[in-house]
Motif scaffolding. Structure first.
Motif, short mmCIF file in Angstrom:
data_model
loop_
_atom_site.label_atom_id
_atom_site.label_comp_id
_atom_site.label_asym_id
_atom_site.label_seq_id
_atom_site.Cartn_x
_atom_site.Cartn_y
_atom_site.Cartn_z
N VAL A 1 36.87 36.54 24.13
CA VAL A 1 36.33 35.18 24.16
C VAL A 1 37.33 34.25 24.87
O VAL A 1 38.48 34.14 24.44
N THR A 2 36.89 33.62 25.93
CA THR A 2 37.75 32.69 26.66
C THR A 2 37.14 31.29 26.63
O THR A 2 35.93 31.14 26.45
N SER A 3 37.98 30.28 26.80
CA SER A 3 37.49 28.91 26.82
C SER A 3 38.13 28.16 27.97
O SER A 3 39.29 28.42 28.33
N GLY A 4 37.36 27.23 28.56
CA GLY A 4 37.89 26.40 29.63
C GLY A 4 38.43 27.23 30.79
O GLY A 4 37.80 28.15 31.29
N LYS A 5 39.65 26.87 31.21
CA LYS A 5 40.27 27.52 32.35
C LYS A 5 41.01 28.79 31.97
O LYS A 5 41.69 29.39 32.81
N GLN A 6 40.85 29.22 30.71
CA GLN A 6 41.54 30.43 30.27
C GLN A 6 41.10 31.65 31.08
O GLN A 6 41.88 32.57 31.29
N ILE A 7 39.85 31.62 31.56
CA ILE A 7 39.35 32.77 32.31
C ILE A 7 40.14 32.93 33.62
O ILE A 7 40.31 34.04 34.12
N GLU A 8 40.63 31.81 34.18
CA GLU A 8 41.43 31.92 35.40
C GLU A 8 42.75 32.64 35.13
O GLU A 8 43.18 33.49 35.91
N LEU A 9 43.38 32.30 33.99
CA LEU A 9 44.61 32.99 33.61
C LEU A 9 44.34 34.47 33.40
O LEU A 9 45.10 35.33 33.84
N LEU A 10 43.21 34.75 32.73
CA LEU A 10 42.86 36.14 32.43
C LEU A 10 42.55 36.91 33.70
O LEU A 10 42.95 38.08 33.85
N ALA A 11 41.84 36.27 34.63
CA ALA A 11 41.48 36.93 35.89
C ALA A 11 42.73 37.29 36.69
O ALA A 11 42.83 38.39 37.25
N HIS A 12 43.68 36.38 36.75
CA HIS A 12 44.93 36.66 37.47
C HIS A 12 45.71 37.79 36.80
O HIS A 12 46.28 38.65 37.47
N TYR A 13 45.68 37.78 35.46
CA TYR A 13 46.39 38.83 34.70
C TYR A 13 45.77 40.20 34.97
O TYR A 13 46.48 41.18 35.23
N VAL A 14 44.45 40.27 34.94
CA VAL A 14 43.75 41.54 35.17
C VAL A 14 44.00 42.02 36.60
O VAL A 14 44.29 43.20 36.84
N ALA A 15 43.89 41.10 37.56
CA ALA A 15 44.11 41.48 38.96
C ALA A 15 45.54 41.98 39.17
O ALA A 15 45.76 42.99 39.87
N SER A 16 46.50 41.31 38.55
CA SER A 16 47.90 41.74 38.68
C SER A 16 48.09 43.12 38.09
O SER A 16 48.79 43.97 38.67
N SER A 17 47.46 43.38 36.96
CA SER A 17 47.57 44.69 36.31
C SER A 17 47.00 45.79 37.19
O SER A 17 47.60 46.86 37.34
N LEU A 18 45.84 45.53 37.80
CA LEU A 18 45.19 46.55 38.62
C LEU A 18 45.96 46.81 39.92
O LEU A 18 46.09 47.95 40.35
N LYS A 19 46.46 45.74 40.53
CA LYS A 19 47.25 45.93 41.76
C LYS A 19 48.52 46.72 41.47
O LYS A 19 48.94 47.55 42.27
N ASN A 20 49.11 46.45 40.31
CA ASN A 20 50.29 47.20 39.92
C ASN A 20 49.97 48.67 39.73
O ASN A 20 50.73 49.56 40.14
N MET A 21 48.81 48.96 39.12
CA MET A 21 48.38 50.35 38.91
C MET A 21 48.07 51.04 40.24
O MET A 21 48.34 52.23 40.41
N GLN A 22 47.50 50.29 41.18
CA GLN A 22 47.20 50.87 42.48
C GLN A 22 48.47 51.32 43.19
O GLN A 22 48.46 52.29 43.95
N PHE A 23 49.54 50.62 42.95
CA PHE A 23 50.82 50.99 43.55
C PHE A 23 51.44 52.19 42.84
O PHE A 23 52.08 53.04 43.47
N GLU A 24 51.23 52.27 41.51
CA GLU A 24 51.93 53.27 40.72
C GLU A 24 51.27 54.64 40.71
O GLU A 24 51.94 55.67 40.71
N LYS A 25 49.93 54.68 40.67
CA LYS A 25 49.29 56.00 40.54
C LYS A 25 47.88 56.00 41.11
O LYS A 25 47.27 54.96 41.30
#
Length: 930
Positions: free
Chosen positions: A444-468
């Protein structure tokens, strides 16, 4: 009896606090007055200044206002001496102080107080009738301070605190290097009722107590998040160096050699409650000429045990100039709040859920000590940003055959535990789609929290793409990666062990039912009931769970075992439940006849090499069963076109396994009624009847099959499959030998290849399971029963005739009584009228026979429809009958000629049945008119 100040001032209930101060402070929280007197006497002998707290405390071993439980007086501290008077902080001497006090009491209307000579000043007490709680006392103290200011009575501003300490009479003041006795000057004072004191002072009504930092009624989530918050001295000093911190602490750090002990102690009180406090305390002390590492450690430990961080008011009192330019003045209560930070959890920490390890989040994100996702600030002095309140992270990147690349997420909720779900990248990269998708799974996200979450998820996936490399997401159970792995629910079984295999959108609804429950031993008690003599038919059906994974190695795609129970309620469902229980839930893994064909195909695709069960197919029509039998044996679902696109959909619905079904009637018989030659379907179905028996007591069977089985299941699949992976060639060799033996003993040909394969798989699976100690069946007993059944089946299910003569004869028999007309010779010579027919139809007229010419006429459309329904080739049937002189031609014929009403001619098929031996002459012999 002599006057005792502490008895007069303090409540009866609660714990005492006594403090001894010389070079270092020694504070004790004790339970009895006797302890206090002994400690005070000891402090005096050590030339320490001795104080007592003017309140009583609770169970915590600290002198903080939050630990105050009772107060029974109001007090003042008047400093006296020439230096104090010159600085405007006191009076020239005690006499001047007493004069000022008397004038104040008169103006304020306060009674004469108890007065104590503190050695160089005056301590003043007004006694209260009742014992007050802190929230009642604080408005009185605040108003008393205001009255002092209004009436220009010079008092110590820090004295109006509930946890304040003052000197004990009978001790000595060593403040200026001399010994001045602390003594009571006036012991006579009347107690004032609380209400009267409120009126007298004009104080505000008390407010219900609320915590300063943690709000009242804080939710468990907020408590956990607040538990992540810590203070770091490094951050305070960085902010201070940049002009946004505490100048007092910078002053203490830069002037360690010369600052007075109280101000140094104040600085240590801030370090003491920071996570990096031990190191910081020495940084704030090691330039002092008399620096002693052990003494600093002792001092910090003492501060932690006995008190809290000093307030801004205390710093200002000790060094007034240090707070003049403070940007936070009046906004914060203590410099320690400037070091607010978030405590990080240890990397790869294991959660409360057994076996679930929370990975380290990609920089700049980190996990709070008590959970939650945070982002490190851009500047070191700033506070971390909360991204999400609970543990939420990407577990893996996976490639789905239909959806493309997907991400596997894991969410930890305090009440619901750990939840995993997948989202396609096409959803993740669109913010609003992501908001809806994660909300569906409880994020459950509120307001602009989804932007923080989206950046976090994207950063996690890009990091995984580099690692394995991305893993393959499994859309079905069974053999995988060239038979080197076997997918069983959310487990990937390999030669090297069992690993997690996250469910895909295709398997997620079935996966929860492919799991162990209860114990292996309790399950074996139930499953081994089928080892009893007389239950060999049940045992063979249940062995399908072990046989189905082997079918792939026979070269077949699929086959059906249909178990017939002639009587309803005789336990046919139980046989299927026993089969399912090998790998998971006895009932929820199966299909029922009411499920749509697409649902059945989907389940076949998901189960793949695992046994698929369909309960109670009795009401399935012959056409539906025929289609099901062919589909199962073909091993794949239907190909379909994409909507609005001239392109075929990717068809991933395939399987290679055995389906176990139950019914009350034979589908061999149903198929025979459907078509002339149902041999193709019939040979794909191994069907046998289980006669009712009383081998198992009804009450015992109910306890075992209806209760114990549903509480203990899913334990045998994993060890069985592990053995197969480690010994696959041995298993294949055993399968070939068993099949060869069955073929030889029953004299099977290629026509019975489905029966041969199914029989060999179940027997081989049973032999392996028994060798592993999973079951205790007498496999020879089951084998002998099976061979007998197969031999009977081979005799009973003969090759159908299906000849053109048989087709024509069946059609005549079907329509003879209700849909045929038998003419009665030529017209009457005298009248020219046709004689009445020997036989008239009672329904639609589709057949006409003329005995005098031996010609048979069949309505062409009706016969063609019959051939199509029986899946017989219409043209080939006519051609074959034409070659033997039976079929003559197609003509236009008045089929109803000779009836009272004659219809127009229709297209009819003309047959000469003179020498065909259909027996129509005898059946429809003209009746003797006499």
């Amino acid at each position: 009896m002599s006057f005792d100040l502490l008895d007069a001032v303090l409540p009866a209930e609660g714990r005492f606090c006594v403090v001894g101060i010389s070079q270092y402070t020694d504070q004790r929280i004790i339970d009895t007055r006797e302890e206090l007197d002994k400690i005070a006497e000891k402090f005096v002998s050590q030339n320490k200044n001795v104080f007592f707290a003017c309140a009583k405390f609770g169970e915590q071993d600290n002198r903080t206002k939050d630990n105050v439980i009772g107060i029974r007086s109001l007090w003042l501290d008047l400093d006296c001496g020439a230096a104090k008077a010159e600085a405007g902080k006191g009076y020239a001497d005690q006499e001047a102080g007493l004069v000022a006090l008397r004038g104040f009491c008169k103006k304020a209307g306060l009674p004469r107080p108890i007065i104590v000579d503190s050695g160089y000043g005056l301590h003043v007490y007004w006694l209260i009738e009742e014992v007050l709680q802190r929230h009642q006392w604080e408005p009185l103290a605040k108003r008393l301070k205001e009255l002092c200011d209004e009436n220009e009575l010079i008092v110590d501003p820090a004295v109006f605190e509930a946890s304040r300490v003052l000197r004990i009479p009978g001790t000595f003041n060593f403040k200026f290097g001399t010994q001045a006795e602390v003594r009571v000057l006036n012991e006579h004072s009347e107690r004032i009722k609380y209400e009267d004191l409120q009126t007298l002072l004009g104080s505000a009504p008390p407010q219900e107590p609320t915590p300063n930092f943690v709000p009242k009624g804080m939710s468990p989530m907020m408590e956990a998040l607040m538990g992540n918050r810590v203070k770091t001295f490094k951050k305070i000093m960085i902010r201070s160096a940049n002009g946004d911190g505490c100048a007092q602490l910078i002053h203490c750090f830069e002037n360690q050699e010369s600052i007075e002990e109280p101000l140094w102690r104040a600085a240590l009180s801030i370090t003491a409650f920071c996570v990096d406090g031990k190191t910081a305390a020495h940084k704030m002390s090691d330039k002092y000429p008399g620096y002693d590492h052990a003494e600093v450690e002792k001092k910090v430990d003492y501060i932690v045990a006995k008190g809290g961080p000093y307030t801004c008011a205390t710093f200002e009192k000790l060094n007034p100039a240090g707070c003049n330019e403070c940007p936070h003045k009046g906004k914060i209560k203590s410099p320690i709040v400037l070091g607010a930070d978030i405590a990080e959890a240890d990397a790869n920490e294991e959660s409360d859920e057994e076996g679930v390890v929370i990975p380290e989040y990609p920089f700049p994100y980190f996990r709070g000590k008590n959970g939650g996702v945070y982002r490190k600030p851009m500047e070191e002095e700033e506070e971390p940003v909360l991204v999400y309140e609970y543990d939420f992270y990407v577990v893996n990147r996976m490639r789905h055959p239909d959806l493309g690349e997907v991400a596997l997420f894991r969410l930890h909720l305090p009440r619901d535990g750990v939840h995993e779900f997948t989202l396609p990248m096409t959803t993740i990269v669109v913010k609003e789609k992501l908001r809806e998708a994660v909300a569906h799974h409880g994020v459950v996200t509120s307001g602009k929290q989804i932007e923080l979450l989206a950046h976090y998820v994207a950063s996690s996936l890009k990091n995984m793409q580099f690692e394995k490399k991305a893993e393959v997401m499994r859309t079905q159970f069974g053999w995988a990666d060239k038979d080197s792995k076997f997918i069983l629910g959310d487990r990937e079984i390999t030669k090297d062990g069992v690993f997690h295999s996250p469910p895909s959108n295709v398997t997620k609804d079935v996966t929860p039912h492919v799991m162990p429950m209860g114990s292996m031993e309790k399950w074996q008690e139930v499953f081994n009931m089928y080892a009893l003599p007389g239950l060999e038919p049940h045992a063979f059906a249940a062995l399908t769970a072990f046989g189905s994974p082997l079918l792939k190695f026979t070269g077949l795609e699929g086959a059906i075992i249909n178990v017939i129970y002639p009587r309803s309620g005789s336990g046919k469902s139980t046989t299927l439940y026993m089969c399912n229980s090998v790998i998971g839930h006895p009932k929820r893994l199966g299909s029922i006849w009411k499920d749509t064909p697409n649902t059945k195909m989907h389940m076949l695709g998901v189960m793949n090499n695992l046994a698929n069960t369909i309960d109670e197919i009795t009401n399935t029509t012959p056409i539906e069963f025929s289609e099901l039998a062919y589909s199962i044996s073909q091993g794949r679902g239907k190909n379909r076109m994409k909507a609005s696109v001239n392109e075929m959909r990717v068809n991933n619905t395939s399987w290679q396994g055995i389906t176990l079904a139950s019914s009350n009637a034979s589908f061999y018989e149903k198929l025979g009624s459907l078509k002339t030659s149902p041999d193709g379907e019939m040979m794909r179905v191994l069907e046998y009847t289980i006669a009712p028996n009383d081998v198992i007591d009804t009450a015992l069977g109910k306890a075992l099959f209806d209760h114990q089985l549903f509480e203990n299941y899913g334990h045998a699949g994993e060890p069985y499959l592990q053995w197969l992976l480690l010994n696959l060639e041995e298993a294949k060799d055993l399968l070939r030998k068993v099949q060869a033996r069955i073929d030889k003993q029953v004299q099977f040909t290629s026509r019975e290849r489905f029966w041969s394969a199914v029989a060999a798989c179940n027997i081989t699976g049973g032999l392996i399971a028994k060798s592993l100690g999973l079951i205790n069946f007498d496999m020879k007993q089951v084998y002998d029963w099976l061979v007998g059944i197969l031999a009977n089946m081979r005799q009973d299910v003969h090759v159908p005739d299906g000849s053109p003569a048989e087709v024509l004869g069946s059609y005549i028999n079907l329509n003879l009584s209700n849909h045929a007309l038998v003419a009665n010779g030529e017209p009457d010579i005298k009248t020219g009228l046709m004689a009445m027919p020997l036989l008239e139809p009672r329904g639609e007229l589709v057949m006409r026979y003329e005995p005098d010419t031996k010609h048979l006429y069949l309505a062409a459309n009706a016969f063609k429809k019959y051939c199509v329904e029986r899946q017989t080739n219409y043209k080939e049937t006519l051609q074959a009958l034409g070659l033997v002189g039976v079929y003559l031609e197609a003509v236009n014929k008045r089929m109803s000629k000779g009836m009272k009403i004659v219809s127009p001619p229709v297209r009819a098929l003309k047959f000469d049945v003179r020498d065909f031996g259909l027996g129509i002459e005898t059946v429809l012999k003209p009746q003797d008119e006499s």
